[in-house]
Design an enzyme around this catalytic site. Structure first.
Site, PDB file in Angstrom:
ATOM      1  N   GLU A  69       0.847  -1.188   0.000  1.00 22.73           N
ATOM      2  CA  GLU A  69       0.000   0.000   0.000  1.00 22.73           C
ATOM      3  C   GLU A  69       0.889   1.247   0.000  1.00 22.73           C
ATOM      4  OE1 GLU A  69      -3.909   1.617   2.445  1.00 22.73           O
ATOM      5  OE2 GLU A  69      -2.292   0.651   3.579  1.00 22.73           O
ATOM      6  N   LYS A 142     -10.165   0.592  -2.210  1.00 27.32           N
ATOM      7  CA  LYS A 142     -10.236   0.225  -0.791  1.00 27.32           C
ATOM      8  C   LYS A 142     -11.575   0.617  -0.179  1.00 27.32           C
ATOM      9  CE  LYS A 142      -7.555   0.765   3.490  1.00 27.32           C
ATOM     10  NZ  LYS A 142      -6.392   1.447   4.102  1.00 27.32           N
ATOM     11  N   CYS A 182      -4.959  -3.471   3.348  1.00 30.68           N
ATOM     12  CA  CYS A 182      -4.648  -3.054   4.717  1.00 30.68           C
ATOM     13  C   CYS A 182      -5.820  -3.230   5.690  1.00 30.68           C
ATOM     14  CB  CYS A 182      -4.140  -1.616   4.689  1.00 30.68           C
ATOM     15  SG  CYS A 182      -3.201  -1.146   6.167  1.00 30.68           S
TER      16      CYS A 182
END
Length: 297
Positions: A69, A142, A182
Site C-alpha cells: 500500500e 479500498k 490493509c
C-alpha cells in the site's frame, strides 16, 4: 511447515441439492512474491525502488508480485496523495506498473495508488493489477478506511480517501485471487464475499500497518483469513521508519491455507517469496471441508 525468513458447526445431514462440492483446480505451483518497501515522499524515487524490487522478484522466478500500500508515496501529510492522484488509465504511476509488468514478464499488483474521485479533496486508494503483457486486468478501490487515535498518534483515512463500494477478484493462471487493502483485513465478511460464486485460492493484502496495531494484530489476522478460507494470503507491507516520521510494522509474509507462515521479512526493503501450490489448497479443502459447511451466504 517450517517458517523461513526471507533476506534484507456441526455437519448438515441433508445439504441442499444446489450445494456443489468445492474443488480447487489442480495445476502447477506458481511462485509469488510480496514486496516490502519503506517509501518516501518522492514518487520518482519510490518507482525506481519498486522497479528494482520487482526485478528481484522476477529473477527469483515469481509469476505474481505484490507491491505494498502507498508504494508510490508516503507523503509528509495525508493530503499529499491528492496532489499526485491520477485519472484511471492515464498517469505516470499507472504507466510504470504496466511497463514493469511487461518488462519483467509477470503479474503485478500495484499495492495502492491514488486515483481521482468525485471529491476534489480526496482520492480513491486503489489496487490495479496488470498481466505479463502489461494489460490492466483488475481494479479494487479500498472499501474500509482506517481510523485510530491513541495519545498523539492519530489516523483518519476518510479525510483524504473516498471508500470504494465493490469487492474485486481476478483469474491468474487458473487461480482465483481476491483483492483487499490493509484495514480491510479486519473485516472477514469481505473475504467471504470474495469467495462467491467460487472460493478464492489466494488473497492479496498490500498494507501500511502502523507499528502500534501491527505488533499486536497483523500476523494473527493474516493467519485467520488464510485458515477460515483455506487459501493462501500474500501480504506485502511498508516496513520501517519513514521520512515523514511514521513507523510501519512491516513483516511482509506469505501464509498457506493451513495458517502456516511460510516466508516473512520483519523490516526494511526486501522480497518475500514462496510457491503457491494448488495441490496444497485441494488437500486441505478435502481433509477439512469447512467451506462446504457454511450456513450463511
Amino acid at each position: 511447515m517450517r517458517r523461513r525468513t526471507a533476506a534484507p458447526a456441526s455437519r448438515r445431514r441433508n445439504p441442499p441439492r444446489h450445494e456443489a462440492r468445492i474443488i480447487t483446480t489442480m495445476g502447477a505451483s506458481m511462485q509469488v512474491a510480496a514486496i516490502q518497501m519503506v517509501s518516501s515522499p518522492r514518487v520518482d524515487d519510490n518507482l525506481a525502488r519498486a522497479d528494482a524490487l520487482v526485478a528481484e522478484a522476477a529473477r527469483r522466478g515469481a509469476r505474481l508480485a505484490v507491491l505494498p500500500e502507498y508504494f508510490c508515496l508516503m507523503g509528509a501529510s495525508d493530503t499529499d496523495k491528492v496532489g499526485v492522484r491520477e485519472r484511471p488509465g492515464n498517469g505516470p504511476i499507472q504507466g510504470f506498473l504496466a511497463d514493469a509488468a511487461r518488462r519483467h514478464g509477470l503479474w503485478l499488483a500495484g499495492g495502492s495508488l491514488p486515483l481521482e474521485c468525485p471529491d476534489p479533496g480526496r482520492v480513491l486508494n486503489t489496487t490495479l493489477v496488470f498481466d505479463p503483457q502489461g494489460r490492466q486486468v483488475a481494479r479494487y478501490d479500498k472499501m474500509h478506511l482506517f481510523a485510530f487515535q491513541r495519545g498523539q498518534e492519530r489516523y483518519a483515512e476518510s479525510e483524504s480517501i473516498m471508500p470504494g463500494s465493490h469487492p474485486a477478484a481476478f483469474a491468474c493462471e487458473g487461480l482465483r485471487v481476491g483483492l483487499s487493502i490493509c484495514y480491510d483485513l479486519r473485516f472477514p465478511e469481505l473475504y467471504r464475499a470474495l469467495s462467491n460464486p467460487a472460493p478464492c485460492d489466494a488473497f492479496l493484502v498490500p498494507a501500511a500497518f502502523t507499528h502500534t496495531t501491527g505488533e499486536k494484530h497483523w500476523e494473527v489476522l493474516l493467519r485467520a483469513r488464510a485458515i477460515e478460507n483455506l487459501a493462501y494470503v500474500i501480504a506485502s507491507a511498508q516496513g520501517g521508519r519513514h521520512e515523514n516520521g511514521r513507523r510501519t510494522w512491516g513483516h511482509s509474509m506469505i501464509v498457506d491455507p493451513w495458517g502456516e507462515v511460510v516466508a516473512m521479512q520483519a523490516e526494511g526493503e526486501g522480497v518475500v517469496s514462496a510457491d503457491l501450490d494448488p495441490a496444497r489448497i485441494a488437500h486441505h479443502r478435502t481433509s477439512l471441508p469447512a467451506l462446504e459447511h457454511r450456513l450463511l451466504r
